[in-house]
Design a protein around this motif. Structure first.
Motif, mmCIF file in Angstrom:
data_model
loop_
_atom_site.group_PDB
_atom_site.id
_atom_site.type_symbol
_atom_site.label_atom_id
_atom_site.label_comp_id
_atom_site.label_asym_id
_atom_site.label_seq_id
_atom_site.Cartn_x
_atom_site.Cartn_y
_atom_site.Cartn_z
ATOM 1 N N GLY A 1 0.032 8.562 -24.357
ATOM 2 C CA GLY A 1 0.449 7.699 -23.252
ATOM 3 C C GLY A 1 1.535 8.332 -22.416
ATOM 4 O O GLY A 1 1.531 8.248 -21.184
ATOM 5 N N LEU A 2 2.486 8.992 -23.081
ATOM 6 C CA LEU A 2 3.564 9.651 -22.354
ATOM 7 C C LEU A 2 3.032 10.798 -21.508
ATOM 8 O O LEU A 2 3.419 10.961 -20.338
ATOM 9 C CB LEU A 2 4.612 10.158 -23.343
ATOM 10 C CG LEU A 2 5.818 10.880 -22.742
ATOM 11 C CD1 LEU A 2 6.603 9.949 -21.842
ATOM 12 C CD2 LEU A 2 6.712 11.435 -23.847
ATOM 13 N N LEU A 3 2.133 11.605 -22.074
ATOM 14 C CA LEU A 3 1.564 12.714 -21.306
ATOM 15 C C LEU A 3 0.746 12.206 -20.124
ATOM 16 O O LEU A 3 0.801 12.763 -19.018
ATOM 17 C CB LEU A 3 0.694 13.575 -22.221
ATOM 18 C CG LEU A 3 1.434 14.395 -23.285
ATOM 19 C CD1 LEU A 3 0.432 15.122 -24.184
ATOM 20 C CD2 LEU A 3 2.378 15.387 -22.627
ATOM 21 N N GLY A 4 -0.011 11.121 -20.346
ATOM 22 C CA GLY A 4 -0.791 10.557 -19.245
ATOM 23 C C GLY A 4 0.092 10.029 -18.138
ATOM 24 O O GLY A 4 -0.186 10.233 -16.947
ATOM 25 N N LEU A 5 1.165 9.338 -18.511
ATOM 26 C CA LEU A 5 2.088 8.825 -17.494
ATOM 27 C C LEU A 5 2.740 9.964 -16.728
ATOM 28 O O LEU A 5 2.870 9.900 -15.494
ATOM 29 C CB LEU A 5 3.154 7.958 -18.171
ATOM 30 C CG LEU A 5 4.266 7.422 -17.264
ATOM 31 C CD1 LEU A 5 3.697 6.501 -16.195
ATOM 32 C CD2 LEU A 5 5.336 6.703 -18.080
ATOM 33 N N ALA A 6 3.150 11.030 -17.438
ATOM 34 C CA ALA A 6 3.761 12.170 -16.761
ATOM 35 C C ALA A 6 2.793 12.797 -15.772
ATOM 36 O O ALA A 6 3.183 13.201 -14.666
ATOM 37 C CB ALA A 6 4.210 13.204 -17.796
ATOM 38 N N GLY A 7 1.509 12.876 -16.140
ATOM 39 C CA GLY A 7 0.524 13.430 -15.223
ATOM 40 C C GLY A 7 0.354 12.581 -13.976
ATOM 41 O O GLY A 7 0.286 13.104 -12.853
ATOM 42 N N VAL A 8 0.298 11.268 -14.157
ATOM 43 C CA VAL A 8 0.162 10.369 -13.001
ATOM 44 C C VAL A 8 1.376 10.483 -12.083
ATOM 45 O O VAL A 8 1.245 10.532 -10.845
ATOM 46 C CB VAL A 8 -0.020 8.917 -13.486
ATOM 47 C CG1 VAL A 8 0.058 7.944 -12.320
ATOM 48 C CG2 VAL A 8 -1.353 8.766 -14.197
ATOM 49 N N LEU A 9 2.555 10.548 -12.666
ATOM 50 C CA LEU A 9 3.763 10.655 -11.853
ATOM 51 C C LEU A 9 3.824 11.982 -11.116
ATOM 52 O O LEU A 9 4.253 12.038 -9.949
ATOM 53 C CB LEU A 9 4.997 10.496 -12.745
ATOM 54 C CG LEU A 9 5.219 9.111 -13.372
ATOM 55 C CD1 LEU A 9 6.390 9.143 -14.342
ATOM 56 C CD2 LEU A 9 5.462 8.056 -12.289
ATOM 57 N N ALA A 10 3.394 13.053 -11.770
ATOM 58 C CA ALA A 10 3.382 14.359 -11.100
ATOM 59 C C ALA A 10 2.426 14.356 -9.919
ATOM 60 O O ALA A 10 2.727 14.893 -8.848
ATOM 61 C CB ALA A 10 2.997 15.450 -12.101
ATOM 62 N N PHE A 11 1.254 13.728 -10.101
ATOM 63 C CA PHE A 11 0.302 13.632 -8.994
ATOM 64 C C PHE A 11 0.887 12.818 -7.852
ATOM 65 O O PHE A 11 0.753 13.171 -6.672
ATOM 66 C CB PHE A 11 -0.995 12.998 -9.491
ATOM 67 C CG PHE A 11 -1.978 12.720 -8.384
ATOM 68 C CD1 PHE A 11 -2.743 13.747 -7.854
ATOM 69 C CD2 PHE A 11 -2.122 11.435 -7.878
ATOM 70 C CE1 PHE A 11 -3.639 13.493 -6.825
ATOM 71 C CE2 PHE A 11 -3.023 11.180 -6.853
ATOM 72 C CZ PHE A 11 -3.784 12.213 -6.320
ATOM 73 N N ALA A 12 1.563 11.711 -8.205
ATOM 74 C CA ALA A 12 2.149 10.868 -7.167
ATOM 75 C C ALA A 12 3.260 11.592 -6.423
ATOM 76 O O ALA A 12 3.442 11.423 -5.218
ATOM 77 C CB ALA A 12 2.688 9.576 -7.788
ATOM 78 N N GLN A 13 3.989 12.444 -7.132
ATOM 79 C CA GLN A 13 5.096 13.157 -6.500
ATOM 80 C C GLN A 13 4.596 14.158 -5.466
ATOM 81 O O GLN A 13 5.186 14.300 -4.396
ATOM 82 C CB GLN A 13 5.913 13.889 -7.578
ATOM 83 C CG GLN A 13 7.007 14.813 -7.055
ATOM 84 C CD GLN A 13 8.241 14.063 -6.590
ATOM 85 O OE1 GLN A 13 8.262 12.840 -6.576
ATOM 86 N NE2 GLN A 13 9.252 14.802 -6.187
ATOM 87 N N HIS A 14 3.503 14.843 -5.774
ATOM 88 C CA HIS A 14 3.002 15.886 -4.869
ATOM 89 C C HIS A 14 1.811 15.429 -4.034
ATOM 90 O O HIS A 14 1.371 16.174 -3.145
ATOM 91 C CB HIS A 14 2.595 17.121 -5.691
ATOM 92 C CG HIS A 14 3.735 17.730 -6.446
ATOM 93 N ND1 HIS A 14 4.737 18.442 -5.843
ATOM 94 C CD2 HIS A 14 4.040 17.706 -7.777
ATOM 95 C CE1 HIS A 14 5.610 18.859 -6.760
ATOM 96 N NE2 HIS A 14 5.202 18.418 -7.943
ATOM 97 N N GLY A 15 1.303 14.260 -4.303
ATOM 98 C CA GLY A 15 0.119 13.802 -3.575
ATOM 99 C C GLY A 15 0.422 13.046 -2.307
ATOM 100 O O GLY A 15 -0.501 12.672 -1.577
ATOM 101 N N TYR A 16 1.724 12.784 -2.061
ATOM 102 C CA TYR A 16 2.089 12.047 -0.861
ATOM 103 C C TYR A 16 3.118 12.858 -0.078
ATOM 104 O O TYR A 16 4.321 12.688 -0.210
ATOM 105 C CB TYR A 16 2.678 10.672 -1.212
ATOM 106 C CG TYR A 16 1.690 9.741 -1.861
ATOM 107 C CD1 TYR A 16 0.861 8.933 -1.098
ATOM 108 C CD2 TYR A 16 1.594 9.681 -3.253
ATOM 109 C CE1 TYR A 16 -0.044 8.078 -1.697
ATOM 110 C CE2 TYR A 16 0.693 8.835 -3.860
ATOM 111 C CZ TYR A 16 -0.121 8.033 -3.083
ATOM 112 O OH TYR A 16 -1.021 7.192 -3.679
ATOM 113 N N PRO A 17 2.639 13.806 0.749
ATOM 114 C CA PRO A 17 3.568 14.677 1.481
ATOM 115 C C PRO A 17 4.439 13.925 2.471
ATOM 116 O O PRO A 17 5.466 14.438 2.907
ATOM 117 C CB PRO A 17 2.640 15.666 2.196
ATOM 118 C CG PRO A 17 1.328 14.961 2.284
ATOM 119 C CD PRO A 17 1.220 14.114 1.068
ATOM 120 N N GLU A 18 4.035 12.687 2.839
ATOM 121 C CA GLU A 18 4.837 11.934 3.810
ATOM 122 C C GLU A 18 6.081 11.319 3.184
ATOM 123 O O GLU A 18 6.906 10.728 3.892
ATOM 124 C CB GLU A 18 3.987 10.829 4.458
ATOM 125 C CG GLU A 18 3.444 9.779 3.481
ATOM 126 C CD GLU A 18 2.101 10.181 2.883
ATOM 127 O OE1 GLU A 18 1.368 9.317 2.400
ATOM 128 O OE2 GLU A 18 1.788 11.393 2.921
#
Length: 411
Positions: A64-81
């Protein structure tokens, strides 16, 4: 606590941290916010659920922790605005998951307390940044010295006395140095926060709750710095000395309430006599600019260590005098003990009264210790502060002694 209640605590933890993060990013538009109130609440709940499953399958919590970290990493770099590219929110989200899991793992109180501290730390971003901008190199060095002494050196020191008289252990000596350094630093912080005019008086009164003698040592050298500094420094020292009789009154009365009627007269009179001198020593508003503060080293461990050595020498001399000449009664012991510390005398005599001794003799001993201690502090102030100290500090202390002695005689 049931599993349902623990999972509810996990949800509340996420809600608490989410409220702060949502408020912090309340002006962000769509696509500019990684997580808000609802997301953080779900993250806390997610951590609690994974912890509940983890009892039977331990890998679930890590997955669960690894999955959450992956989602957060995607959210951090997936929204350039996004305008804010800091990682504070990401770390807060991972911590929320961990606290939610901790609540279900049997420690809801610790998890809840940590969530409150986390929320407070997140909310103090602006004051912390302002503090860092105002922080000076000497202040940072002083704080590091304090941490080095308290966290690294003191735990390694022996707690048993090594001297031939078995009076002071290295740990107790380091504790004394730490206390004196903290008093010096507290005075510096008070001046920085409240200004030279009120900060000196406040730090002196606060220091008097612990050790008025230490306040004398910290402030007396400033009497040589100029007229405005003389007034502030002497006011701080007199404030500390004015607090001392009240400290003896409260300490003695708590241990032996029967002492209160006997002590209140001398203690109050000794303090009231000093009060007008304290008020007269307040520097005029704007008299001293912040840039002229003479407190260049906010916490000098070397100065504190020198005074600690002096105080230990006095303690050893007092003990040797007692062993060599004997202790003919509580009054002699109180007079000798007042050379170093009134608290030790107060505690000893108050315990004797609580055990059935005469309260009048104990009161006389306590007041005698305060009178002797005032003479010692007046002498120290005069030696360290020069001629201004004899006039501005020693003379008021002698008037306070006269009032205390008169009140004791009348009682």
């Amino acid at each position: 606590m049931s599993d349902a209640t623990s999972i509810g605590v996990s949800l509340l933890i996420g809600l608490l941290i989410g409220i702060e993060r949502g408020w912090h990013e309340r002006d962000a538009g769509d696509g500019q916010r990684i997580a808000g109130i609802r997301t953080f609440s779900l993250i806390g709940l997610f951590g609690g659920v994974c912890a509940a499953f983890g009892d039977g399958a331990p890998f679930v919590l890590g997955a669960g922790l690894l999955g959450l970290a992956g989602v957060l990493a995607f959210a951090q770099h997936g929204y350039p605005e996004r305008r804010d590219h800091g990682i504070t929110t990401l770390i807060a989200a991972l911590l929320t998951y961990g606290l939610g899991a901790l609540a279900v793992h049997g420690e809801p109180a610790i998890a809840g307390g940590a969530a409150v501290l986390t929320t407070a730390l997140l909310g103090l971003k602006q004051p912390i940044h302002q503090l860092l901008q105002r922080l000076q190199a000497t202040e940072l060095l002083a704080a590091l010295q304090l941490l080095l002494l308290a966290v690294v050196i003191m735990p390694l020191l022996p707690k048993h006395a090594l001297d031939p008289w078995r009076l002071v252990s290295p740990y107790e000596f380091a504790s004394l140095v730490l206390l004196l350094a903290l008093l010096s630093f507290a005075g510096y912080v008070a001046v920085r926060l409240f200004g030279w005019r009120l900060g000196a008086l406040m730090s002196g009164a606060a220091g008097g709750l612990v050790s008025s003698t230490a306040v004398i040592v910290n402030w007396a050298p400033l009497l040589r710095e100029g007229a405005a500094s003389q007034r502030a420094a002497s006011g701080a020292m007199l404030a500390a000395c004015g607090v001392m009789p009240m400290r003896v009154l409260v300490l003695g009365s708590l241990i032996a309430p029967v002492l209160a009627p006997h002590l209140i007269g001398p203690a109050l009179l000794m303090t009231l006599v000093l009060l007008p001198f304290i008020l007269l020593r307040l520097p005029p508003a704007g008299a001293v600019a912040e840039s002229r503060l003479p407190l260049r080293n906010p916490m000098s461990l070397w100065s504190a260590a020198r005074f600690a050595v002096l105080l230990v020498i006095v303690m050893i001399a007092v003990e040797l005098a007692r062993r060599h000449f004997g202790a003919p009664g509580p009054l002699y012991a109180a007079a000798v003990g007042g050379l170093a510390d009134v608290d030790a005398v107060t505690l000893t005599l108050a315990r004797l009264v609580a055990a059935g001794s005469d309260g009048r003799i104990a009161t006389t001993g306590m007041v005698l210790a305060m009178l002797v201690n005032n003479v010692v502090k007046a002498t120290m102030a005069g030696v360290l502060g020069g001629r201004p100290a004899w006039r501005q500090v020693a003379a008021p202390l002698m008037l306070s002694n006269l009032a205390g002695g008169l009140a004791l005689f009348l009682v």
